[in-house]
Design an enzyme around this catalytic site. Structure first.
Site, PDB file in Angstrom:
ATOM      1  N   ARG A 140     -24.632   2.890 -10.555  1.00  0.00           N
ATOM      2  CA  ARG A 140     -24.041   1.698 -11.201  1.00  0.00           C
ATOM      3  C   ARG A 140     -24.937   1.197 -12.087  1.00  0.00           C
ATOM      4  O   ARG A 140     -24.582   0.563 -13.202  1.00  0.00           O
ATOM      5  CB  ARG A 140     -23.406   0.946 -10.356  1.00  0.00           C
ATOM      6  CG  ARG A 140     -22.929  -0.232 -10.855  1.00  0.00           C
ATOM      7  CD  ARG A 140     -21.837  -1.093 -10.034  1.00  0.00           C
ATOM      8  NE  ARG A 140     -22.353  -1.363  -8.662  1.00  0.00           N
ATOM      9  CZ  ARG A 140     -23.416  -1.964  -8.247  1.00  0.00           C
ATOM     10  NH1 ARG A 140     -24.099  -2.620  -9.291  1.00  0.00           N
ATOM     11  NH2 ARG A 140     -23.690  -2.025  -6.825  1.00  0.00           N
ATOM     12  N   TYR A 183      -5.538  -3.629 -31.030  1.00  0.00           N
ATOM     13  CA  TYR A 183      -5.089  -3.112 -29.562  1.00  0.00           C
ATOM     14  C   TYR A 183      -4.337  -4.061 -28.802  1.00  0.00           C
ATOM     15  O   TYR A 183      -4.896  -4.891 -28.524  1.00  0.00           O
ATOM     16  CB  TYR A 183      -6.022  -1.953 -29.318  1.00  0.00           C
ATOM     17  CG  TYR A 183      -5.849  -1.105 -27.954  1.00  0.00           C
ATOM     18  CD1 TYR A 183      -4.954   0.070 -28.231  1.00  0.00           C
ATOM     19  CD2 TYR A 183      -6.167  -1.566 -26.654  1.00  0.00           C
ATOM     20  CE1 TYR A 183      -4.809   0.882 -27.334  1.00  0.00           C
ATOM     21  CE2 TYR A 183      -6.070  -0.653 -25.795  1.00  0.00           C
ATOM     22  CZ  TYR A 183      -5.133   0.703 -26.032  1.00  0.00           C
ATOM     23  OH  TYR A 183      -4.753   1.464 -24.899  1.00  0.00           O
ATOM     24  N   ASP A 222     -14.176  -2.958 -33.238  1.00  0.00           N
ATOM     25  CA  ASP A 222     -13.634  -1.917 -32.463  1.00  0.00           C
ATOM     26  C   ASP A 222     -13.428  -0.656 -33.686  1.00  0.00           C
ATOM     27  O   ASP A 222     -12.698  -0.666 -34.363  1.00  0.00           O
ATOM     28  CB  ASP A 222     -12.513  -2.241 -31.643  1.00  0.00           C
ATOM     29  CG  ASP A 222     -11.755  -1.085 -30.864  1.00  0.00           C
ATOM     30  OD1 ASP A 222     -12.153   0.110 -31.220  1.00  0.00           O
ATOM     31  OD2 ASP A 222     -11.042  -1.353 -30.171  1.00  0.00           O
ATOM     32  N   LYS A 259     -10.620   8.692 -26.949  1.00  0.00           N
ATOM     33  CA  LYS A 259      -9.942   9.196 -27.990  1.00  0.00           C
ATOM     34  C   LYS A 259     -10.844  10.298 -28.760  1.00  0.00           C
ATOM     35  O   LYS A 259     -11.240  11.269 -28.266  1.00  0.00           O
ATOM     36  CB  LYS A 259      -9.558   8.149 -28.850  1.00  0.00           C
ATOM     37  CG  LYS A 259      -9.132   6.570 -28.459  1.00  0.00           C
ATOM     38  CD  LYS A 259      -7.710   6.981 -27.615  1.00  0.00           C
ATOM     39  CE  LYS A 259      -7.379   5.942 -26.661  1.00  0.00           C
ATOM     40  NZ  LYS A 259      -7.267   4.526 -27.209  1.00  0.00           N
TER      41      LYS A 259
HETATM   42  C1  LIG Z   1      -7.461   3.266 -26.760  1.00  0.00           C
HETATM   43  C2  LIG Z   1      -8.139   2.186 -27.417  1.00  0.00           C
HETATM   44  C3  LIG Z   1      -8.809   1.176 -26.543  1.00  0.00           C
HETATM   45  C4  LIG Z   1      -9.182   1.249 -25.291  1.00  0.00           C
HETATM   46  O1  LIG Z   1      -9.764   2.175 -24.752  1.00  0.00           O
HETATM   47  P1  LIG Z   1      -9.532   2.871 -23.256  1.00  0.00           P
HETATM   48  O2  LIG Z   1     -10.426   4.177 -23.329  1.00  0.00           O
HETATM   49  O3  LIG Z   1      -8.259   3.519 -23.160  1.00  0.00           O
HETATM   50  O4  LIG Z   1      -9.647   1.819 -22.278  1.00  0.00           O
HETATM   51  C5  LIG Z   1      -9.391  -0.080 -27.395  1.00  0.00           C
HETATM   52  N1  LIG Z   1      -9.157   0.134 -28.830  1.00  0.00           N
HETATM   53  C6  LIG Z   1      -8.532   0.942 -29.343  1.00  0.00           C
HETATM   54  C7  LIG Z   1      -8.284   0.664 -30.908  1.00  0.00           C
HETATM   55  C8  LIG Z   1      -7.919   2.009 -28.807  1.00  0.00           C
HETATM   56  O5  LIG Z   1      -7.279   2.931 -29.428  1.00  0.00           O
END
Ligand SMILES: *Cc1c(COP(=O)(O)O)cnc(C)c1O
Length: 380
Positions: free
Chosen positions: A47, A100, A172, A197
């Site tokens: 962890r 998001y 992000d 992603k």
């Molecule tokens: C999918 C996504 C997230 C969240 O990510 P996870 O891995 O699903 O927790 C945050 N920001 C954007 C722009 C995303 O496409």
């Protein structure tokens, strides 16, 4: 990473080993104390840190020329780690109203329970950002490319404005990755990405990553351990494997997306094609300046004929382009924002954003282009 060499094994594995150990045996109480005090001396407990996470984090940090990078269990936990590392009770956060959905919920609803309040504004309008900044604003949060309208944030200008008010900018960068945009080099203080992603790219991993200011490394690592946001070794191992082909998958997907966007523009049943690589996109000039010669792989358009036309299209194309409410796969997929990511928005809110029941969001992959264009043409 150091490899142990035994007499029987005088070579080291060429591909990275996977370390599934949750704990490491210590030689002595002195060593245990030293390792717990100085995480850089070695591993004790998964962890806190583990080799597969460190290896993947280092590769992510390199992509962003970041002073450090930490990997977390998901994109959301990376965003939570940024929030928990950089804010405290009484702080104000300013977020883009196009974030998001879960990120918006985290900042606006969840954080408020702990005394961190957030306001959502249109961050494409710098004047409204300036007006909404307060003396107690600690963090401004935007996405490099928004979902599903693909608006592009002016990171350099937002960083300037944010710093003038004594706050920090969190970006992000999931829809861009460090190959298209490097927010830290444009002045941002924090970068998060969902590795689930296109970074991993094979729809089999859930991870996030966070980069931040040099003096926040120890605190961010503590936050990840204390709040239980740590990553799994297997996912980090898979993600490193995915990252090895990021440039190939991403470059191909961006080339395809440009072709798909231009093709869709010529189709009679299609309206409002949105892609930052099109000159008709409101942020095309900004994207050309800010991005590294690519405009992303997401393309959004409206089916003329609204909900019925969109449903017909989704049904006809689903063998070739599956309906997957995520993005960044090797294969092209599609989503329908009005019934997935934006299902909780009122009709007025959707209209204000420019999303309708006919809106389709394509996550263009590294597919062969001609069959993809054919499938689109036959399904519209
Ligand atoms: C999918 C996504 C997230 C969240 O990510 P996870 O891995 O699903 O927790 C945050 N920001 C954007 C722009 C995303 O496409």
């Amino acid at each position: 990473m150091k490899e142990t060499r035994s007499p029987k094994q005088s070579t080291v594995p060429f591909s990275p080993p996977i370390y599934l150990a949750s704990v490491y045996a210590c030689e002595s109480p002195e060593q245990a104390r030293d390792l717990l005090e100085h995480p850089e001396h070695g591993y004790v407990y998964q962890r806190d840190a583990h080799p597969n996470a460190d290896q993947f984090a280092e590769a992510c940090g390199d992509l962003h020329h970041a002073p450090w990078s930490v990997v977390t269990a998901s994109g959301m936990s990376a965003i939570a780690a940024a929030l928990l590392t950089s804010t405290q009770q009484g702080d104000h956060v300013l977020v883009s109203d196009q974030l998001y959905g879960r990120t918006l919920q985290l900042f606006v609803t969840e954080a408020a329970r702990y005394g961190v309040v957030a306001d959502a504004v249109d961050t494409s309008d710098l004047e409204s950002v300036r007006r909404a900044l307060r003396p107690e604003t600690r963090l401004v949060v935007v996405e490099t490319i928004s979902n599903p309208l693909l608006r592009v944030a002016d990171i350099a200008q937002l960083a300037d404005l944010t710093h003038q008010h004594g706050a920090e900018l969190l970006v992000d960068n999931t829809f861009a990755t460090g190959r298209i945009c490097q927010p830290l080099r444009l002045g941002a203080d924090w970068v998060v990405e969902s590795v689930s992603k296109i970074m991993n790219g094979h729809s089999d991993v859930m991870l996030g990553m966070l980069c931040g200011p040099a003096d926040q490394k120890a605190r961010a690592r503590d936050v990840v351990s204390v709040w239980g946001l740590a990553s799994s070794a297997f996912d980090c191992w898979l993600a490193l494997r995915g990252l090895a082909t990021l440039h190939l998958r991403l470059d191909r997907a961006c080339q395809n997306a440009q072709q798909v966007a231009e093709f869709l523009q010529s189709q009679p049943g299609v309206n409002h094609v949105r892609y930052p690589g099109l000159t008709s996109h409101p942020d095309h000039a900004l994207a050309s300046r800010q991005f590294m010669d690519q405009f992303g792989w997401m393309v959004t358009f409206d089916c003329l004929g609204g909900a019925d036309a969109a449903t017909r299209f989704i049904h006809r194309i689903r063998e070739k382009v599956p309906f997957c409410p995520s993005l960044g796969e090797v294969q092209t997929t599609l989503s329908h924002p009005a019934s997935t990511s934006h299902r909780r928005h009122s009709e007025e809110a959707l209209e204000r954003l420019g999303i309708s029941a006919g809106t389709i969001r394509l996550s263009v992959g590294a597919d062969l282009l001609l069959p993809l264009l054919e499938a689109l043409e036959n399904s519209l």
